[in-house]
Design an enzyme around this catalytic site. Structure first.
Site, PDB file in Angstrom:
ATOM      1  N   HIS A  18      91.997  30.405  68.114  1.00  0.00           N
ATOM      2  CA  HIS A  18      92.066  29.470  69.249  1.00  0.00           C
ATOM      3  C   HIS A  18      91.946  30.235  70.574  1.00  0.00           C
ATOM      4  O   HIS A  18      91.138  29.868  71.442  1.00  0.00           O
ATOM      5  CB  HIS A  18      93.387  28.707  69.185  1.00  0.00           C
ATOM      6  CG  HIS A  18      93.583  27.733  70.302  1.00  0.00           C
ATOM      7  ND1 HIS A  18      93.257  26.404  70.184  1.00  0.00           N
ATOM      8  CD2 HIS A  18      94.072  27.885  71.561  1.00  0.00           C
ATOM      9  CE1 HIS A  18      93.529  25.785  71.320  1.00  0.00           C
ATOM     10  NE2 HIS A  18      94.027  26.670  72.172  1.00  0.00           N
ATOM     11  N   GLU A  19      92.734  31.283  70.714  1.00  0.00           N
ATOM     12  CA  GLU A  19      92.729  32.044  71.963  1.00  0.00           C
ATOM     13  C   GLU A  19      91.419  32.809  72.155  1.00  0.00           C
ATOM     14  O   GLU A  19      90.951  32.981  73.280  1.00  0.00           O
ATOM     15  CB  GLU A  19      93.916  33.020  72.002  1.00  0.00           C
ATOM     16  CG  GLU A  19      95.274  32.346  72.028  1.00  0.00           C
ATOM     17  CD  GLU A  19      95.460  31.430  73.228  1.00  0.00           C
ATOM     18  OE1 GLU A  19      94.855  31.686  74.291  1.00  0.00           O
ATOM     19  OE2 GLU A  19      96.209  30.439  73.105  1.00  0.00           O
ATOM     20  N   HIS A  22      88.950  30.579  73.950  1.00  0.00           N
ATOM     21  CA  HIS A  22      89.141  30.610  75.403  1.00  0.00           C
ATOM     22  C   HIS A  22      88.585  31.913  75.992  1.00  0.00           C
ATOM     23  O   HIS A  22      87.899  31.905  77.020  1.00  0.00           O
ATOM     24  CB  HIS A  22      90.631  30.515  75.752  1.00  0.00           C
ATOM     25  CG  HIS A  22      91.261  29.194  75.418  1.00  0.00           C
ATOM     26  ND1 HIS A  22      90.697  27.991  75.772  1.00  0.00           N
ATOM     27  CD2 HIS A  22      92.430  28.886  74.786  1.00  0.00           C
ATOM     28  CE1 HIS A  22      91.477  27.000  75.368  1.00  0.00           C
ATOM     29  NE2 HIS A  22      92.536  27.527  74.761  1.00  0.00           N
TER      30      HIS A  22
END
Length: 452
Positions: A18-19, A22
């Site tokens: 997920h990170e 980003h």
């Protein structure tokens, strides 16, 4: 301890992916990423490159990305590397990239699994054809019979048994519309799905208790081995015998057979057995014995061969399609759960936090083969992505929501407003997390025993 390790590995991977979503899009947009961390807490090791501190921290639970100018209240400047100095559409893409990375991970996991070893019970993905249905069950009182086909269930037309089970879990203590075909005639009716426990406790056994008994195979039940000194052994049942019928009734699953035996209350029965191509009639008297869960029921006493499964190595294109359908189905289930919570027929107690997720991962890891664990991991990744898309401050969806409103009004919200909103949202998130973890704790066996 093994459950904790498995939870840390799975959740860590999900949050890391997920990170990274980003991080990658922020770099592409020219936003300065100050920190990319694996884990939380004290920095153990790391290195700095391209203005970013890559680090591994002491608590290996996920990770985080720190972008310049990201946190409300930080001192701002005209630095083009700061997040808030970039166009709103770029900031939306950066916020969206985390959930999208989770969806891509789930898609990749399931695509790989389907290509290597796709194993499912045949009846789960097939038409919802019923086996023997006890007249005492709620479903039977709606008029459905053995061999009928469920053609509509809740909001699903032509459901599979998987659809029936999923939508039953979503609608405890609700009146469910359903339709079935009997002797070529369609009947539209309803039944009340009575279920006292939380939706996450709804299982195949729960469905069976309601009378939702699937026809698990087209061929007769095959005996694996009779239990020593059981009615089946005394009657002469042997391994590889096929049970064509009982008292003239065709039955294609063990749950259906057990329901019939309970309804007959231990009366002697006549089995039509197919052995080496020859039909034999065997008289047998069921015996009241322990079911293994503290209750007693009538049994014949034999182990059956498991229902057929489909094992396929799908092509890449078919695996991708099946993976897409898996993701779509799980995503809509999450939406249905949230809708049910707002409509107050699904309790917040049905939600699972870290402990519940850890138990699910551990149970999946204990099952034979890789599919249960891969499917669980993909489901968690989809859940994480969908959760972060909710339009709530602090979450990615909240950031996107703010940016959309700012785009409509043509100006940014005052920073003081954002600070206060994020502070309140943070408190709400913490309280919600505490409540979910408390729910997890109360579901542990020790506390269940205390409550009973």
């Amino acid at each position: 301890m093994m459950t904790i390790v498995q939870l840390l590995l799975v959740l860590g991977l999900m949050v890391l992916v997920h990170e990274f979503g980003h991080f990658a899009v922020a770099k592409l947009c020219g936003v300065r990423v100050e920190t990319f961390a694996i884990g939380f807490g004290r920095r153990l090791i790391g290195f700095r490159r391209g203005g970013t501190d890559y680090q591994i921290n002491a608590l290996p639970l996920g990770g985080y990305v720190k972008m310049a100018g990201e946190i409300p209240g930080e001192e701002t400047s005209n630095d083009p590397g700061e997040l808030n100095n970039h166009p709103r559409w770029q900031r939306m893409l950066i916020a969206l990239a985390g959930p999208v990375a989770n969806f891509i991970l789930a898609l990749g996991l399931m695509t790989g699994a389907y290509m290597l070893h796709n194993e499912v019970n045949e009846y789960i993905s097939g038409p919802a054809v019923t086996d023997y249905i006890s007249p005492s069950t709620p479903v039977a009182k709606a008029g459905i019979h053995s061999g009928d086909i469920i053609v509509h269930y809740d909001s699903v037309e032509n459901p599979t048994w998987e659809d029936v089970l999923n939508h039953s879990a979503l609608n405890p203590n609700q009146t469910i519309p359903f339709s079935f075909v009997h002797d070529g005639q369609r009947t539209d009716t309803t039944f009340f799905l009575k279920f006292k426990d939380s939706p996450d406790k709804f299982t195949v056994e729960s469905a069976l208790a309601l009378g939702l008994v699937p026809k698990m195979q087209d061929t007769p039940l095959r005996v694996s081995s009779p239990v020593p000194d059981s009615p089946a052994e005394r009657a002469g049942l042997k391994p590889n015998d096929q049970i064509v019928s009982i008292d003239g009734l065709t039955i294609r699953s063990i749950p259906a057979l057990l329901w019939y035996l309970q309804d007959q209350k231990g009366k002697p029965a006549l089995l039509d057995i197919l052995r080496d191509g020859q039909h034999l009639g065997l008289a047998v008297t069921p015996q009241l014995s322990d079911s293994g869960d503290g209750t007693k029921a009538y049994h014949l006493g034999f182990k059956a061969v498991e229902p057929p499964v489909k094992v396929e190595q799908l092509s890449f294109a078919k695996s991708l399609t099946a993976s897409w359908e898996f993701g779509k189905k799980n995503s809509t289930l999450i939406v249905d759960v949230l809708k049910g919570m707002f409509e107050r027929h699904i309790s917040v107690k049905s939600l699972s936090g870290p402990i519940g997720i850890g138990q699910a991962v551990h149970e999946a890891a204990q099952m034979p083969g890789w599919m249960p664990l891969i499917g669980t991991m993909a489901g968690i990744s989809i859940n994480l992505g969908m959760l972060n898309l909710l339009p709530f401050p602090i979450l990615d969806g909240g950031m996107i929501f703010f940016l959309l409103i700012e785009s409509l009004i043509g100006r940014d919200f005052p920073m003081q407003w954002k600070e206060r909103i994020y502070q309140v949202a943070f408190v709400c998130i913490v309280l919600f997390a505490v409540m979910v973890i408390f729910n997890d704790i109360t579901k542990l066996p020790f506390f269940v025993k205390l409550k009973s």
